[in-house]
Design a protein around this motif. Structure first.
Motif, PDB file in Angstrom:
ATOM      1  N   SER A 282       0.826  -1.211   0.000  1.00  0.00           N
ATOM      2  CA  SER A 282       0.000   0.000   0.000  1.00  0.00           C
ATOM      3  C   SER A 282       0.857   1.258   0.000  1.00  0.00           C
ATOM      4  O   SER A 282       0.431   2.302  -0.515  1.00  0.00           O
ATOM      5  CB  SER A 282      -0.946  -0.004   1.206  1.00  0.00           C
ATOM      6  N   ALA A 283       2.085   1.182   0.536  1.00  0.00           N
ATOM      7  CA  ALA A 283       2.961   2.350   0.539  1.00  0.00           C
ATOM      8  C   ALA A 283       3.266   2.806  -0.878  1.00  0.00           C
ATOM      9  O   ALA A 283       3.264   4.012  -1.180  1.00  0.00           O
ATOM     10  CB  ALA A 283       4.254   2.039   1.289  1.00  0.00           C
ATOM     11  N   VAL A 284       3.531   1.852  -1.764  1.00  0.00           N
ATOM     12  CA  VAL A 284       3.836   2.187  -3.159  1.00  0.00           C
ATOM     13  C   VAL A 284       2.571   2.635  -3.881  1.00  0.00           C
ATOM     14  O   VAL A 284       2.563   3.668  -4.568  1.00  0.00           O
ATOM     15  CB  VAL A 284       4.479   0.988  -3.880  1.00  0.00           C
ATOM     16  N   ALA A 285       1.495   1.883  -3.728  1.00  0.00           N
ATOM     17  CA  ALA A 285       0.237   2.216  -4.409  1.00  0.00           C
ATOM     18  C   ALA A 285      -0.272   3.582  -3.977  1.00  0.00           C
ATOM     19  O   ALA A 285      -0.704   4.398  -4.821  1.00  0.00           O
ATOM     20  CB  ALA A 285      -0.805   1.142  -4.119  1.00  0.00           C
ATOM     21  N   ASP A 286      -0.242   3.852  -2.680  1.00  0.00           N
ATOM     22  CA  ASP A 286      -0.756   5.125  -2.159  1.00  0.00           C
ATOM     23  C   ASP A 286       0.066   6.302  -2.659  1.00  0.00           C
ATOM     24  O   ASP A 286      -0.484   7.373  -2.965  1.00  0.00           O
ATOM     25  CB  ASP A 286      -0.761   5.114  -0.637  1.00  0.00           C
ATOM     26  N   LYS A 287       1.374   6.131  -2.722  1.00  0.00           N
ATOM     27  CA  LYS A 287       2.231   7.240  -3.151  1.00  0.00           C
ATOM     28  C   LYS A 287       1.967   7.593  -4.605  1.00  0.00           C
ATOM     29  O   LYS A 287       1.856   8.774  -4.967  1.00  0.00           O
ATOM     30  CB  LYS A 287       3.703   6.871  -2.957  1.00  0.00           C
ATOM     31  N   VAL A 288       1.870   6.588  -5.471  1.00  0.00           N
ATOM     32  CA  VAL A 288       1.604   6.848  -6.883  1.00  0.00           C
ATOM     33  C   VAL A 288       0.241   7.517  -7.050  1.00  0.00           C
ATOM     34  O   VAL A 288       0.091   8.484  -7.809  1.00  0.00           O
ATOM     35  CB  VAL A 288       1.675   5.544  -7.694  1.00  0.00           C
ATOM     36  N   LYS A 289      -0.752   7.039  -6.326  1.00  0.00           N
ATOM     37  CA  LYS A 289      -2.087   7.637  -6.402  1.00  0.00           C
ATOM     38  C   LYS A 289      -2.069   9.073  -5.911  1.00  0.00           C
ATOM     39  O   LYS A 289      -2.691   9.964  -6.512  1.00  0.00           O
ATOM     40  CB  LYS A 289      -3.068   6.800  -5.587  1.00  0.00           C
ATOM     41  N   GLN A 290      -1.346   9.319  -4.831  1.00  0.00           N
ATOM     42  CA  GLN A 290      -1.293  10.662  -4.246  1.00  0.00           C
ATOM     43  C   GLN A 290      -0.640  11.671  -5.187  1.00  0.00           C
ATOM     44  O   GLN A 290      -1.073  12.823  -5.278  1.00  0.00           O
ATOM     45  CB  GLN A 290      -0.534  10.606  -2.916  1.00  0.00           C
ATOM     46  N   MET A 291       0.372  11.234  -5.931  1.00  0.00           N
ATOM     47  CA  MET A 291       1.053  12.152  -6.838  1.00  0.00           C
ATOM     48  C   MET A 291       0.195  12.500  -8.054  1.00  0.00           C
ATOM     49  O   MET A 291       0.304  13.594  -8.608  1.00  0.00           O
ATOM     50  CB  MET A 291       2.395  11.574  -7.276  1.00  0.00           C
ATOM     51  N   ASN A 292      -0.632  11.558  -8.504  1.00  0.00           N
ATOM     52  CA  ASN A 292      -1.616  11.833  -9.553  1.00  0.00           C
ATOM     53  C   ASN A 292      -0.982  12.438 -10.800  1.00  0.00           C
ATOM     54  O   ASN A 292      -1.424  13.463 -11.325  1.00  0.00           O
ATOM     55  CB  ASN A 292      -2.721  12.754  -9.013  1.00  0.00           C
ATOM     56  N   LYS A 293       0.071  11.803 -11.269  1.00  0.00           N
ATOM     57  CA  LYS A 293       0.737  12.232 -12.494  1.00  0.00           C
ATOM     58  C   LYS A 293       0.339  11.297 -13.632  1.00  0.00           C
ATOM     59  O   LYS A 293       0.318  10.075 -13.460  1.00  0.00           O
ATOM     60  CB  LYS A 293       2.264  12.230 -12.311  1.00  0.00           C
ATOM     61  N   PRO A 294       0.036  11.832 -14.804  1.00  0.00           N
ATOM     62  CA  PRO A 294      -0.479  10.985 -15.892  1.00  0.00           C
ATOM     63  C   PRO A 294       0.496   9.925 -16.379  1.00  0.00           C
ATOM     64  O   PRO A 294       0.067   8.889 -16.894  1.00  0.00           O
ATOM     65  CB  PRO A 294      -0.806  11.992 -17.006  1.00  0.00           C
ATOM     66  N   LYS A 295       1.808  10.154 -16.219  1.00  0.00           N
ATOM     67  CA  LYS A 295       2.789   9.187 -16.709  1.00  0.00           C
ATOM     68  C   LYS A 295       3.486   8.427 -15.569  1.00  0.00           C
ATOM     69  O   LYS A 295       4.483   7.746 -15.800  1.00  0.00           O
ATOM     70  CB  LYS A 295       3.823   9.876 -17.598  1.00  0.00           C
ATOM     71  N   LEU A 296       2.930   8.520 -14.372  1.00  0.00           N
ATOM     72  CA  LEU A 296       3.419   7.743 -13.229  1.00  0.00           C
ATOM     73  C   LEU A 296       2.381   6.671 -12.933  1.00  0.00           C
ATOM     74  O   LEU A 296       1.234   6.975 -12.603  1.00  0.00           O
ATOM     75  CB  LEU A 296       3.619   8.649 -12.020  1.00  0.00           C
ATOM     76  N   VAL A 297       2.783   5.394 -13.072  1.00  0.00           N
ATOM     77  CA  VAL A 297       1.832   4.278 -13.043  1.00  0.00           C
ATOM     78  C   VAL A 297       2.240   3.255 -11.996  1.00  0.00           C
ATOM     79  O   VAL A 297       3.414   2.879 -11.903  1.00  0.00           O
ATOM     80  CB  VAL A 297       1.760   3.600 -14.429  1.00  0.00           C
TER      81      VAL A 297
END
Length: 341
Positions: A282-297
């Motif tokens: 969840s640490a990785v998933a949450d961070k990517v979601k929080q940043m909300n960048k179109p090319k960060l997956v």
């Protein structure tokens, strides 16, 4: 010659030999102690050249030969993407690798032109093994550096653990990172560390400063979920803190480049239902979601390696079949994002 995926050549001994280093020594010694050793291992490194003479002989020495469990290791020689029929055994002594111009080079060039192959067939690629630290001693014969059109102009950057660097692959080109780059027609830049992918701040700073990659794949977590030095589980809170800086630092520095992040591939913790695996993922998933960048997956590691039966007997490292599944799925996922699907 070109030493691909090599950041530094360090003289050793009293002769002309130089050890091949994937990252600068100053950086390597700031990382976790395991990375001091694994940062010198040659997984993902290649020696590349065009032949002027019909025969070229490389002299290589395995610096850490005493650590090899089998007493030897294996390199591969390719002409472009055409593999030579036999691997090259590197032993405990200085080893000669004799390379001769292929008799079917003209036909190989026809195939390359017709199929649009990523590497020119007259480019010799000596692909070095994962587990070894290797010194280049000398060369006999005439060579010249790769031409700009001899190799792909796009690079895949991979950061992660031993799994990403090539552990458990029977041959150097069998790692999932090598397979993935090949599947996308890209060149590979591998900066992964066996036991030492500790999501360090200085490593994030280094990767953020690099400008020689186009797409990145970042594997996070397996080296931190169990603290080997202390013999106990790692801290999910510390991992989350490190992930927060690591992903932010790289993604903010490269807003226009695709960055794919994953957590742990399927491993024994998924069988034993260890609770920490959920916190780490969840640490990785949450961070990517929080940043909300179109090319960060974010890609769940369990979506890339789907079954524990595709692991080796340590139930951590993928088997050959597991490595193939990771690369096949990763190529499909990355290309689907590239195409907008």
């Amino acid at each position: 010659m070109a030493f691909h995926n090599v950041a530094e050549l360090t003289p050793i001994g009293e002769g002309t030999a130089v050890q091949l280093c994937r990252i600068p020594t100053e950086l390597r010694l700031q990382l976790h102690a395991f990375a001091h050793d694994s940062g010198l291992k040659t997984g993902g490194m290649e020696i590349r050249f065009h032949m002027i003479t019909d025969r070229v002989t490389l002299f290589l020495e395995v610096v850490n030969a005493a650590q090899l469990t089998s007493g030897h290791t294996v390199a591969q020689v390719y002409h472009g993407i055409f593999q030579e029929t036999s691997p090259r055994i590197l032993g405990t002594h200085v080893t000669e690798i004799v390379i001769e111009r292929p008799s079917e080079l003209a036909l190989m060039k026809q195939i390359a032109d017709k199929e649009g192959l990523a590497f020119a067939p007259d480019l010799v690629r000596v692909i070095l093994p994962y587990e070894s630290q290797i010194a280049f001693v000398r060369v006999e014969g005439e060579t010249e550096p790769p031409r700009a059109d001899s190799f792909p102009d796009k690079r895949l950057l991979v950061y992660g653990s031993s799994i990403s660097n090539g552990a458990s692959a029977v041959r150097p080109t069998g790692s999932y990172a090598m397979r993935t780059a090949a599947g996308m027609g890209m060149d590979l830049l591998n900066v992964s560390f066996a036991g030492g992918a500790m999501v360090d701040r200085v490593m994030a700073d280094y990767l953020a400063a690099l400008s020689n990659w186009d797409t990145a794949f970042i594997e996070l977590g397996i080296n931190m979920i169990w603290d080997v030095q202390k013999g106990r589980p790692g801290s999910p809170d510390e991992f989350r803190e490190r992930v927060d800086y690591f992903i932010s630092r790289i993604a903010d520095a490269h807003p226009d480049q695709w960055i794919f992040c994953t957590d742990m591939f399927t491993f024994k913790g998924d069988v034993s239902q260890g609770e920490d695996r959920l916190a780490f993922r969840s640490a990785v998933a949450d961070k990517v979601k929080q940043m909300n960048k179109p090319k960060l997956v974010y890609i769940p590691g369990t979506d890339l390696l789907t079954s524990a039966s595709l692991l080796t007997s340590d139930l951590i490292h993928p088997s050959e079949e597991g490595l193939m599944e990771i690369s096949n799925r990763l190529v499909d996922i990355i290309q689907s994002y590239w195409s907008g699907k």
